[in-house]
Write an enzyme that holds these catalytic residues in place. Structure first.
Site, PDB file in Angstrom:
ATOM      1  N   ASP A   1       2.492  20.935   3.412  1.00 37.52           N
ATOM      2  CA  ASP A   1       2.732  19.562   3.841  1.00 37.52           C
ATOM      3  C   ASP A   1       1.639  18.594   3.372  1.00 37.52           C
ATOM      4  OD1 ASP A   1       4.196  17.556   4.939  1.00 37.52           O
ATOM      5  OD2 ASP A   1       3.677  17.964   7.019  1.00 37.52           O
TER       6      ASP A   1
ATOM      7  N   SER B   1       0.598  10.759  11.196  1.00 37.88           N
ATOM      8  CA  SER B   1       0.752  11.819  10.204  1.00 37.88           C
ATOM      9  C   SER B   1       0.161  11.398   8.865  1.00 37.88           C
ATOM     10  CB  SER B   1       2.227  12.162  10.015  1.00 37.88           C
ATOM     11  OG  SER B   1       2.745  12.812  11.143  1.00 37.88           O
TER      12      SER B   1
ATOM     13  N   HIS C   1       5.741  15.235   4.284  1.00 36.99           N
ATOM     14  CA  HIS C   1       6.891  14.717   5.033  1.00 36.99           C
ATOM     15  C   HIS C   1       6.831  13.203   5.219  1.00 36.99           C
ATOM     16  CE1 HIS C   1       4.207  15.106   8.681  1.00 36.99           C
ATOM     17  NE2 HIS C   1       4.879  14.029   9.040  1.00 36.99           N
TER      18      HIS C   1
END
Length: 460
Positions: free
Chosen positions: A151, A226, A121
């Site tokens: 992911d 992230s 993402h």
């Protein structure tokens, strides 16, 4: 004078005699006793109390931080997206225009030659990727491959010189309560280190027991973290920080990381095969029951690895390779970290007895292309014989409105993509994904439901 002294002497004598008589005949004797506290008896025993050393040295994170902070990078992605403005169209304008969007995140260098792992993402939809190293040098990055379901994405940079990197650790060995560090670039800051403990393992965020097997930690993770590293106190990579649970968008107590065993397997697959190889045990499972710890088998797939190994309906899977299985996300995590053909020792509870079987994991015969809303399936021997072809991939599910509009239907067999032969479903996925990202015209050859060949050309 003598007379006065005589009278005083008689008076003193009389008083003394009177006092002596009172003491003798009327007053009770007074007995004075001196008391003291009794001495306690001493009992000898062999018990020796435990003495806690209160001067023990606290956990030190400096070594782990020094090993990892320079191997975590800042990832900047630039995407060009089309924006629709109905008011502009109403007043005679085009209504559609391209707009540049910039996103940021973190990444982890995993090799000296410049491979970087991050979250899908973080780079999804990017047309340009820029990496900022911890020494503030900027370099362009190439996208090697992605796995949306877990992911994870793999990038590559070319850099003149040796790069610091973080070695993979074994996430199966991570323990609840163990100290960990989260290293990333929150709020566009350079590498930042926060500490916490592992709060849980095998965490399923979607609540369906299928999708996720995250490591949960209370190390602070904020926007920009992230794709960063979750490391143990030895500086080993045990997870890729992926998500936080928050109503504000900022850290409020818990964060989640993809276990390193899963991330490493995905990266190895991308480098070797160009896509993720998903391993199947060959079972269907029953919904989680409160009184059961483990995964209860509701059905054994015909000719699957579980059936060949002797597993049965009603068996409860308790361990895989001596790793405890309490819920399906635990089992999912073990399977995601392995490839088709791998052998695993599976311990099941059957009629109150623990039984161990060795299961050879099978291959999934279909692949999903999420960005194109397509599911492709390998052809059976009978399908190959029927159409007199040696290879191809069947469209098992088509939710792509663009393809549907031009007549591409479920059941069509894709034989060529951009004039190149399609080997199987995985090969078709790789070719379609590459063509979609290139923004170049797409040509596909198919066999329709009537067995006839058709050709389609799409301008992207």
């Amino acid at each position: 004078m003598k007379k006065i002294l005589g009278i005083l002497g008689v008076a003193f004598l009389g008083g003394a005699m009177a006092l002596g008589g009172y003491k003798l005949f009327f007053e009770q004797p007074i007995i004075v006793e001196q008391t003291s506290e009794p001495t306690l008896q001493t009992v000898k025993a062999s018990y020796t109390p435990t003495v806690i050393n209160s001067s023990s040295v606290p956990t030190n994170f400096t070594e782990a931080a020094e090993k990892t902070v320079h191997a975590v990078v800042h990832v900047k992605n630039t995407a060009i997206k089309e924006v629709y403005n109905p008011f502009e169209e109403f007043f005679g304008g085009n209504g559609r225009r391209k707009q540049q969007q910039v996103g940021t995140g973190s990444g982890v260098i995993i090799s000296q030659d410049g491979y970087i792992i991050t979250n899908n993402h973080v780079i999804d939809g990017a047309t340009d990727l820029e990496i900022t190293l911890n020494n503030r040098k900027k370099v362009k990055a190439e996208l090697i491959g992605t796995d949306k379901s877990n992911d994870i994405a793999l990038l590559k940079i070319d850099y003149d010189g040796e790069l610091p990197y973080i070695p993979f650790g074994n996430s199966d060995n991570a323990k609840i309560g163990e100290w960990v560090l989260a290293v990333g670039n929150p709020y566009n800051l350079t590498s930042t280190v926060t500490a916490g403990i592992i709060s849980a393992k095998g965490r399923d965020l979607d609540g369906n027991g299928i999708t996720d097997a995250f490591i949960q930690t209370d190390a602070a993770v904020n926007p920009g973290n992230s794709g960063g590293a979750l490391v143990n106190t030895r500086g080993e990579l045990i997870g890729i920080n992926t998500a936080i649970t928050s109503r504000t968008g900022s850290y409020i107590g818990y964060s989640f990381a993809v276990p390193s065993n899963i991330a490493k397997k995905i990266i190895d697959d991308i480098l070797e095969f160009g896509d993720v190889q998903e391993a199947l045990m060959g079972i269907e499972y029953a919904p989680q029951e409160d009184q059961i710890q483990g995964v209860k088998i509701s059905k054994v797939t015909t000719e699957g690895g579980a059936e060949k190994a002797g597993l049965q309906e009603g068996d409860i899977i308790k361990k895989v390779n001596n790793v405890n299985i309490e819920k399906f996300s635990d089992l999912r995590g073990q399977l995601t970290a392995r490839r088709p053909g791998d052998k695993v020792a599976v311990t099941v509870l059957r009629d109150g007895e623990n039984i161990e079987k060795v299961v050879t994991l099978g291959k999934k015969d279909y692949v999903e292309i999420l960005e194109l809303s397509l599911t492709l399936k390998d052809l059976t021997k009978s399908e190959l014989k029927k159409h007199n072809i040696k290879s191809g991939a069947k469209i098992a599910k088509n939710l792509n409105p663009y393809l549907t509009h031009f007549g591409v239907k479920e059941g069509f067999i894709i034989t060529k993509i951009n004039k190149t032969i399609v080997v199987d479903a995985l090969d078709a996925k790789r070719k379609l994904t590459a063509a979609n990202r290139s923004n170049k015209p797409l040509f596909i050859e198919v066999i329709n439901l009537s067995g006839q060949s058709e050709r389609y050309a799409f301008n992207q």
